[in-house]
Design a protein around this motif. Structure first.
Motif, PDB file in Angstrom:
ATOM      1  N   LYS A 116       0.830  -1.218   0.000  1.00  0.00           N
ATOM      2  CA  LYS A 116       0.000   0.000   0.000  1.00  0.00           C
ATOM      3  C   LYS A 116       0.856   1.256   0.000  1.00  0.00           C
ATOM      4  O   LYS A 116       0.528   2.249  -0.670  1.00  0.00           O
ATOM      5  CB  LYS A 116      -0.937  -0.020   1.206  1.00  0.00           C
ATOM      6  CG  LYS A 116      -1.948   1.111   1.216  1.00  0.00           C
ATOM      7  CD  LYS A 116      -2.902   0.955   2.388  1.00  0.00           C
ATOM      8  CE  LYS A 116      -3.937   2.091   2.389  1.00  0.00           C
ATOM      9  NZ  LYS A 116      -4.871   1.946   3.544  1.00  0.00           N
ATOM     10  N   LYS A 117       1.970   1.244   0.729  1.00  0.00           N
ATOM     11  CA  LYS A 117       2.797   2.450   0.803  1.00  0.00           C
ATOM     12  C   LYS A 117       3.504   2.755  -0.509  1.00  0.00           C
ATOM     13  O   LYS A 117       4.032   3.852  -0.698  1.00  0.00           O
ATOM     14  CB  LYS A 117       3.812   2.339   1.942  1.00  0.00           C
ATOM     15  CG  LYS A 117       4.849   1.244   1.794  1.00  0.00           C
ATOM     16  CD  LYS A 117       5.793   1.268   2.999  1.00  0.00           C
ATOM     17  CE  LYS A 117       6.809   0.136   2.944  1.00  0.00           C
ATOM     18  NZ  LYS A 117       7.735   0.175   4.090  1.00  0.00           N
ATOM     19  N   TYR A 118       3.515   1.755  -1.431  1.00  0.00           N
ATOM     20  CA  TYR A 118       4.098   1.976  -2.753  1.00  0.00           C
ATOM     21  C   TYR A 118       3.016   2.156  -3.825  1.00  0.00           C
ATOM     22  O   TYR A 118       3.317   2.130  -5.016  1.00  0.00           O
ATOM     23  CB  TYR A 118       5.013   0.807  -3.130  1.00  0.00           C
ATOM     24  CG  TYR A 118       6.233   0.702  -2.247  1.00  0.00           C
ATOM     25  CD1 TYR A 118       7.315   1.566  -2.404  1.00  0.00           C
ATOM     26  CD2 TYR A 118       6.284  -0.246  -1.221  1.00  0.00           C
ATOM     27  CE1 TYR A 118       8.430   1.480  -1.586  1.00  0.00           C
ATOM     28  CE2 TYR A 118       7.394  -0.339  -0.399  1.00  0.00           C
ATOM     29  CZ  TYR A 118       8.455   0.527  -0.583  1.00  0.00           C
ATOM     30  OH  TYR A 118       9.563   0.439   0.224  1.00  0.00           O
ATOM     31  N   ASP A 119       1.776   2.346  -3.385  1.00  0.00           N
ATOM     32  CA  ASP A 119       0.638   2.526  -4.301  1.00  0.00           C
ATOM     33  C   ASP A 119       0.496   1.362  -5.272  1.00  0.00           C
ATOM     34  O   ASP A 119       0.248   1.554  -6.471  1.00  0.00           O
ATOM     35  CB  ASP A 119       0.776   3.843  -5.087  1.00  0.00           C
ATOM     36  CG  ASP A 119       0.722   5.061  -4.176  1.00  0.00           C
ATOM     37  OD1 ASP A 119      -0.187   5.106  -3.325  1.00  0.00           O
ATOM     38  OD2 ASP A 119       1.583   5.946  -4.301  1.00  0.00           O
ATOM     39  N   VAL A 120       0.654   0.157  -4.755  1.00  0.00           N
ATOM     40  CA  VAL A 120       0.517  -1.066  -5.550  1.00  0.00           C
ATOM     41  C   VAL A 120      -0.465  -1.986  -4.837  1.00  0.00           C
ATOM     42  O   VAL A 120      -0.496  -2.041  -3.602  1.00  0.00           O
ATOM     43  CB  VAL A 120       1.874  -1.776  -5.734  1.00  0.00           C
ATOM     44  CG1 VAL A 120       1.707  -3.108  -6.462  1.00  0.00           C
ATOM     45  CG2 VAL A 120       2.853  -0.891  -6.492  1.00  0.00           C
ATOM     46  N   VAL A 121      -1.250  -2.717  -5.627  1.00  0.00           N
ATOM     47  CA  VAL A 121      -2.171  -3.676  -5.039  1.00  0.00           C
ATOM     48  C   VAL A 121      -2.197  -4.931  -5.909  1.00  0.00           C
ATOM     49  O   VAL A 121      -2.081  -4.863  -7.131  1.00  0.00           O
ATOM     50  CB  VAL A 121      -3.598  -3.089  -4.901  1.00  0.00           C
ATOM     51  CG1 VAL A 121      -4.197  -2.773  -6.256  1.00  0.00           C
ATOM     52  CG2 VAL A 121      -4.504  -4.033  -4.113  1.00  0.00           C
TER      53      VAL A 121
END
Length: 388
Positions: free
Chosen positions: A367-372
């Protein structure tokens, strides 16, 4: 110049000028004379393409730290620093031990210790060659025993330096009538002293094709039939879980085939493998659940998937990127999920190894890397290996 076990190290080898990089990647010059006062000097030959060599770097650093002042393990590569240093930076590979580089197989250290197979380890003590062996024998117990003068049972490494891959295997007279056959296929087990290889060559003199798969595991032999499978992830190759021993068994296969029948070569290889092993393989495209990663900066996509990995996913320090994470997931064919390639890469700013047991746990970190990551149905090519 070749040195064997029991030979005395000549002074010219101790004095041989060498290019050296230390842990800060600064170039220096030196000689093996700098290590002559060590009770044990261990030369660990490696190269940038040797994955098993690179995996040993942490072990080399650890043993050098533990036995500091009593022995030195010196990695030796025949690549120059202008290649090795950028390669290490690109791969984020950390090697704390001093490295000897730019070695040459004809005029450098390699001329004294020629080899066909890497890794290759040479143990020097009392100014003599004590062992030429494999890395697994350079462990804490054996090193302690050698330092304390105790006998150590070490398997000696043999390299067939005269092996020529252009010639057919198991032919007594390479230029006589025994080598004039137009077609044959044969299997054998491990050929000691010869590296694993896949080689397809044309013998124009006798109008034939020579295919060699030497010291390959059974699982990899199917690449000769389905070349595209060489690029498959481990979990795109499907076989019964109770057949790991067969899949890992080492086999040598050679096919000599008429050149004008090249269009039937793959069919012949498949027939030979089926006859010899009683197993077959086919490529298929299936709709299966896959793990898909997307960036959420613009889409704000979220998921609450509870998918649990059959085996934990370990993200090593040298793979700190989204594509590195996908590679780690796909390394284990029994992990229970296939991750599709990422459309764009994301670099992770982490300093330690990470481990995830479920997709939910992984997504909390991503989440902190804007990935899901989410589970979707997709068409995936697979190699299916099954008993006939």
């Amino acid at each position: 110049m070749r040195l064997e076990i029991g030979d005395t190290i000549p002074q010219e080898l101790w004095n041989l000028p060498l290019e050296i990089i230390n842990p800060t990647a600064q170039n220096t010059n030196g000689t093996l004379e700098d290590y002559k006062n060590q009770k044990l000097l261990i030369l660990d030959f490696w190269n940038t393409w040797c994955k098993s060599c690179i995996k040993l770097f942490p072990k080399v650093d650890s043993l050098n730290d533990e036995f500091n002042g009593r022995l030195s393990i010196v990695p030796v590569s025949n690549d120059p620093s202008k290649k090795v240093i950028p390669w290490m930076r690109d791969k984020e590979i950390v090697l704390k031990s001093t490295n000897v580089l730019g070695d040459n197989d004809t005029t450098g250290i390699g001329a004294y210790f020629p080899r066909k197979i890497l890794p290759h380890v040479v143990v020097i003590a009392d100014n003599k060659v004590k062992a030429i062996t494999f890395p697994e024998y350079i462990n804490r117990k054996n090193l302690n025993d050698m330092l304390n003068g105790r006998d150590v049972l070490i398997k000696m490494k043999y390299d067939d330096l005269d092996f020529n891959p252009r010639y057919p295997l198991f032919v007594n007279d390479l230029n006589g009538p025994e080598n004039n056959f137009k077609s044959r296929s044969m299997f054998s087990g491990l050929l000691d002293g010869i590296p694993s290889m896949y080689l397809l060559s044309h013998d124009s003199l006798r109008n034939r094709i020579i295919l060699k798969m030497i010291n390959n595991v059974f699982l990899n032999t199917w690449v000769a039939v389905y070349p595209e499978a060489a690029m498959y992830a481990n979990n795109q190759i499907i076989y019964p879980s109770n057949q790991q021993r067969l899949m890992d068994s080492v086999v040598t296969y050679e096919l000599i085939f008429p050149a004008d029948a090249e269009d039937r070569l793959r069919a012949k290889v498949k027939s030979d493998l089926e006859s010899y092993f009683g197993w077959t393989a086919d490529t298929v495209t299936r709709e299966i659940p896959t793990l898909v990663f997307t960036t959420t900066k613009h889409s704000k996509k979220q998921t609450n998937s509870e998918f649990v990995f059959a085996h934990p996913v370990v993200l090593e320090k040298q793979r700190m990127s989204l594509r590195g994470l996908i590679f780690s997931i796909n390394m284990d064919g029994k992990r229970g999920i296939y991750a599709t390639p990422a459309k764009e890469n994301v670099l992770f700013d982490e300093k330690k190894q990470l481990q995830f047991t479920s997709l939910k746990e992984m997504n909390r970190w991503l989440k902190k890397y804007d990935v899901v990551g989410d589970i979707e149905m997709n068409s995936v090519k697979q190699l299916i290996i099954k008993k006939i």
